[in-house]
Structures are given as C-alpha cells and as structure tokens.
Design a protein around this motif. Sequence first.
Motif, short mmCIF file in Angstrom:
data_model
loop_
_atom_site.label_atom_id
_atom_site.label_comp_id
_atom_site.label_asym_id
_atom_site.label_seq_id
_atom_site.Cartn_x
_atom_site.Cartn_y
_atom_site.Cartn_z
N ILE A 181 30.40 45.06 55.72
CA ILE A 181 30.48 46.52 55.67
C ILE A 181 30.37 47.17 57.05
O ILE A 181 30.99 48.20 57.32
N GLN A 182 29.60 46.55 57.96
CA GLN A 182 29.44 47.12 59.30
C GLN A 182 30.76 47.14 60.07
O GLN A 182 30.94 47.94 60.98
N ASN A 183 31.66 46.22 59.73
CA ASN A 183 32.96 46.18 60.39
C ASN A 183 34.01 46.98 59.62
O ASN A 183 35.07 47.27 60.17
N VAL A 184 33.72 47.32 58.38
CA VAL A 184 34.69 48.04 57.55
C VAL A 184 34.52 49.55 57.70
O VAL A 184 35.52 50.29 57.74
N ILE A 185 33.28 50.02 57.79
CA ILE A 185 33.03 51.47 57.82
C ILE A 185 33.84 52.19 58.89
O ILE A 185 34.45 53.23 58.62
N PRO A 186 33.91 51.70 60.15
CA PRO A 186 34.66 52.45 61.17
C PRO A 186 36.15 52.59 60.87
O PRO A 186 36.79 53.50 61.41
N THR A 187 36.71 51.72 60.03
CA THR A 187 38.16 51.80 59.77
C THR A 187 38.56 53.12 59.14
O THR A 187 39.63 53.65 59.43
N SER A 188 37.71 53.65 58.27
CA SER A 188 38.06 54.89 57.57
C SER A 188 37.91 56.12 58.45
O SER A 188 38.42 57.18 58.13
N PHE A 189 37.20 55.98 59.58
CA PHE A 189 37.02 57.12 60.49
C PHE A 189 38.04 57.10 61.63
O PHE A 189 38.48 58.15 62.09
N PHE A 190 38.39 55.89 62.10
CA PHE A 190 39.26 55.79 63.27
C PHE A 190 40.69 55.35 62.94
O PHE A 190 41.52 55.23 63.85
N GLY A 191 40.97 55.08 61.66
CA GLY A 191 42.31 54.64 61.30
C GLY A 191 42.64 53.27 61.85
O GLY A 191 43.81 52.94 62.09
N THR A 192 41.62 52.44 62.05
CA THR A 192 41.80 51.09 62.59
C THR A 192 41.74 50.08 61.46
O THR A 192 41.66 50.44 60.29
N ASP A 193 41.78 48.78 61.80
CA ASP A 193 41.54 47.75 60.80
C ASP A 193 40.41 46.86 61.27
O ASP A 193 39.88 47.03 62.38
N ILE A 194 40.03 45.89 60.46
CA ILE A 194 38.84 45.08 60.77
C ILE A 194 39.08 44.06 61.89
O ILE A 194 38.15 43.34 62.27
N TYR A 195 40.30 44.01 62.41
CA TYR A 195 40.61 43.12 63.54
C TYR A 195 40.61 43.87 64.87
O TYR A 195 41.10 43.36 65.88
N ALA A 196 40.07 45.07 64.88
CA ALA A 196 40.11 45.92 66.06
C ALA A 196 39.48 45.25 67.28
O ALA A 196 38.44 44.59 67.18
N ALA A 197 40.11 45.44 68.44
CA ALA A 197 39.61 44.94 69.74
C ALA A 197 39.11 43.50 69.65
O ALA A 197 37.94 43.23 69.90
N PRO A 198 40.00 42.56 69.34
CA PRO A 198 39.55 41.17 69.14
C PRO A 198 38.94 40.51 70.37
O PRO A 198 37.99 39.73 70.24
N ILE A 199 39.46 40.81 71.56
CA ILE A 199 38.92 40.18 72.77
C ILE A 199 37.47 40.60 72.99
O ILE A 199 36.59 39.76 73.25
N LEU A 200 37.21 41.90 72.89
CA LEU A 200 35.84 42.39 73.08
C LEU A 200 34.91 41.83 72.01
O LEU A 200 33.76 41.45 72.30
N GLY A 201 35.40 41.76 70.77
CA GLY A 201 34.58 41.22 69.69
C GLY A 201 34.23 39.77 69.89
O GLY A 201 33.09 39.34 69.67
N ILE A 202 35.21 38.98 70.31
CA ILE A 202 34.97 37.55 70.54
C ILE A 202 34.03 37.34 71.72
O ILE A 202 33.13 36.49 71.67
N LEU A 203 34.23 38.11 72.79
CA LEU A 203 33.33 37.99 73.95
C LEU A 203 31.89 38.33 73.57
O LEU A 203 30.94 37.65 73.99
N ASN A 204 31.72 39.38 72.80
CA ASN A 204 30.38 39.75 72.36
C ASN A 204 29.76 38.65 71.50
O ASN A 204 28.59 38.30 71.67
N SER A 205 30.57 38.07 70.61
CA SER A 205 30.08 37.00 69.74
C SER A 205 29.66 35.78 70.55
O SER A 205 28.59 35.20 70.31
N LEU A 206 30.51 35.38 71.50
CA LEU A 206 30.18 34.21 72.32
C LEU A 206 28.94 34.45 73.16
O LEU A 206 28.10 33.55 73.33
N GLY A 207 28.81 35.67 73.69
CA GLY A 207 27.64 35.99 74.50
C GLY A 207 26.35 35.93 73.69
O GLY A 207 25.36 35.32 74.12
N ILE A 208 26.36 36.54 72.50
CA ILE A 208 25.16 36.53 71.66
C ILE A 208 24.86 35.12 71.16
O ILE A 208 23.69 34.69 71.17
#
Length: 477
Positions: A163-190
């Motif tokens: 749900i944390q990744n789904v909620i922004p889609t309805s506000f920004f008109g995006t989908d759950i694959y938004a900004a994949p590079i930043l998301g992957i970098l954040n995941s690898l860092g954490i």
Amino acid sequence: MEVLIILLALGLLMYGAYKGISVIILAPLCAMLAVILVAPYNTLPFFSEIFMSRMGDFIKQYFPIFILGAIFGKLIELSGISQIISKSIVRLIGEKRSILAIVLLCVILVYSGVSSFVVVFAVYPFAVALFKASEIPKRLIPATVVLGAFGFAVNSLPGSPQIQNVIPTSFFGTDIYAAPILGILNSLGILTLGVIYLQSRANKAKKSGEGFFSKLNEEQISETHEIISKMQKEKDQKDKLYRIFIAFIPLLLVAISNKLFTTYLPTWYPNGFDFASIGLNAYGQLNIYDVVGTWSVILALAIGIFATILFNPKGILSELKTGINQSIRGSLLAVTNTAAEFGFGGVIAALPGFTIVTAGIAQVFSNPLINSAVTTTTLAGMTGSAAGGLGITLGALSDTYIAMANQANIPMEVMHRIISMSSGALDTLPHNGGVITILAITGLTHKQSYKDIFGITLIMTTVCFIIIVIYLITGWV
C-alpha cells in the motif's frame, strides 16, 4: 497557538497508539479535540464532511488491496508455499548467513504481495531456528524482520504491490514502477548497510559470550524451545526440486501480471471511462491513471490467489473457511486503522495551524523533494504509520508538491518514489503498529530489542536522503 493545538493532537495520537489504544477510536477523538480547541462551532461539520469523507475515500480506493493481500498471505501459509520457500532460501544462502537469509525471505514474501504483518507471522519460526543454530541472540530477530518486511521492499522496490507504494499513484498519476533506478539504489543501500549493521551486532554479541538464549526470561525460553522443536521436525522433510519450482509460481505470477496490467490497462481505456456513454451521467469521467495502480495490484493478487489454491487445493480447502475469515478480520482492522489516520490527516490539514507548519517547513526546505521527504517521514513517525504519514501528507499537500515539482522540473515519478521511501524512514518508532506487533509475536520487549530496530530506522532515514542527493546530482530516475 494553532500550531500547539496540532502538536497536541498529534502527540496524543502518538502516545495513545504507543499505549495500545485503537487508532480507530483515537484518530477521530484527537482530530475533533483539535477542532474544538480552534473553533467548537465547526466540530460536527468537520467530522461529517472532512474526517468521514477522507476516511471513506481511503476505504473506497484501497479496501480491495488490503483484503486480497491478507487472503493471499493466508493461502501462502496454508498451502505450504511459505515453508517450502523458506527452506529453499536457507539451503541457498546457508545457515551461517542467518540474518541475510531471513531478510531475503521477508523481501520475497513482501514483494510478492503478502502483507508485512502476515510476513512477520510466517517468518518468525524460521528466524528462531536459524538464529539458534548460529547462536545469534534472539533479541536481534525483530530488527532483522523490520529490515526485510518494513525496510525497503514495501516502498522502494519498483513494482512492490504494498500500500505504501500504491497510495502515491492516485495522487501523481504514476504507477508502482515509478523511478526504478532510485528505488533500486535505495533498496541496495538499506539492504547492504542493514545487514552489515546487524551482522556487526551479532559478532559483538558472540565475542562477549552472548548466545541465543542470553538475556531471556524463563517464559521466553520455554516458548522458544517449543518453536525450535517443531521446526526441527519440519527441517527433516525434504522437498523435491519440481515442487520447489512450482511453489514460486504464484509469487512470480503476481509480479509478472502486475507489470502487464500496469502496462496494458491504459491501452484498454485510452480515454478513461465516460459513464455518461452508458447513461450514468452522475458518475462523470474516470481517469485511468488515477486507478491503474490499484487496479493492477487487485487483478495481480486475484491471479496469485487462484494459482495458490491450485498448488495445494486439498491442503487449502480443508481450512479455507477459517483461514479466509481470519485474514479478512485482520485486513479489516488494518484498512480501518489506516483510513482513520487518513481522516485525521484531512482534519489537521484543514486547520489554520497546518498552513503555518507547512509554510515553516517550506522556508527551511525549499526543494520539493527534501520538503516532501521531511514532512512525510515526520508525520509517519508521529502517527506511527507509513501509510498514515502518506495519507496526511498527500491528502493535504499533493497539489502543492505537484506545483513545486513542475516548477523545479522534477518528474512525478521521482516525487512518488521519494515520498513513498520517506514514509518508511521514521515510521518505525516505538509506538509503530508494526514494531509492537513484531515484539508481541516474538515475545520480546522494547527494552530487549528496540535499540537495534532504531538502528535500522536510522539507516532507512539516512539512505533516503542520500538518494535525494544522488538524484539532484545525477538526474537518474
């Protein structure tokens, strides 16, 4: 004075949640208290038209995801898929890498659509068995589960159906694959820093002579022995290779179908849906990009549920009624809790003090990414809920952030990812529902385990802001 009233309402919500009072009761009471202190005459209109409307909007949008996610998680458990996957990961990673094995197990289940709270129940017995075999103190299990189930898989990995990744889609008109590079970098860092931190804590404990049962009371030791005994019996049962492969199919189907629906639903409704074309003028025009994120997850989870039943129909059908009823009860509580916080946020955002607060944050942090991240993670921390922080922030300030981002030429995909990631930064404070649940399931206390949970919280917060800096320097999306 108006700002102090908002802080009082947030403080009471935070304190009450920490004490275990239901947010369903706390949220409207704290919200209405704030209204009474500002303008008593407005109390009933604010309750009906702001609190209840916002709460209802959230349930309308996300209710199916909570229900289907809980059912899918329960069926994964009843079918034996979670046990097969758990043992497979342990054999692949090795028992000596217990911390990494448990983190990856949590990530796989969360990314496949299983609710984080359900994951905690499924993973705990395996964590006990592995940590005991490695003589890692049991008190490190909660922090390990937080890293895997709440750390990055829910909000950073592109395509996460949580749900944390789904909620922004309805506000920004995006989908759950938004900004994949930043998301992957954040995941690898954490993931990297989190595992290094937990492993260093385990190594330090081993050097000091602290074992798995150290610092536990008799009741905690007795409960743990029962789990170890049960897991030892299951460990001796070997799964055939083809069965291991088939066990992953429902999880893969959710991920693949999620992507397919995200891609093709807009082509099926290129102009949205006009209800007037079928004589229902009152319902207006539906913008497909407002709902593609939720529709995709709903359809993907439905496919995953069907595939899971096919995996082991005999094992599931015998307990289907009980299992589904249990999962529905849990999901109803979860969605109502989050919706109540969403309603609370709507009321707070309508008060004069909120304008003062947001203006103050804007003066200190003029960059829309830093501004939105600070606001979201602060509110998530105060409410003890990532989804609650998201709901308050986006419900009140989404239009402001869209305007700021457009002015700064920042894509909506980046806003989506940064706000989603920051919602999971400070939300794991002591009063967070997930933290309280993990400690309850593991039979541990804040005094025993929260220090290391907070260590993971600091890592998540730090990495999130590093990702913002990386984007500002490189422009990667």
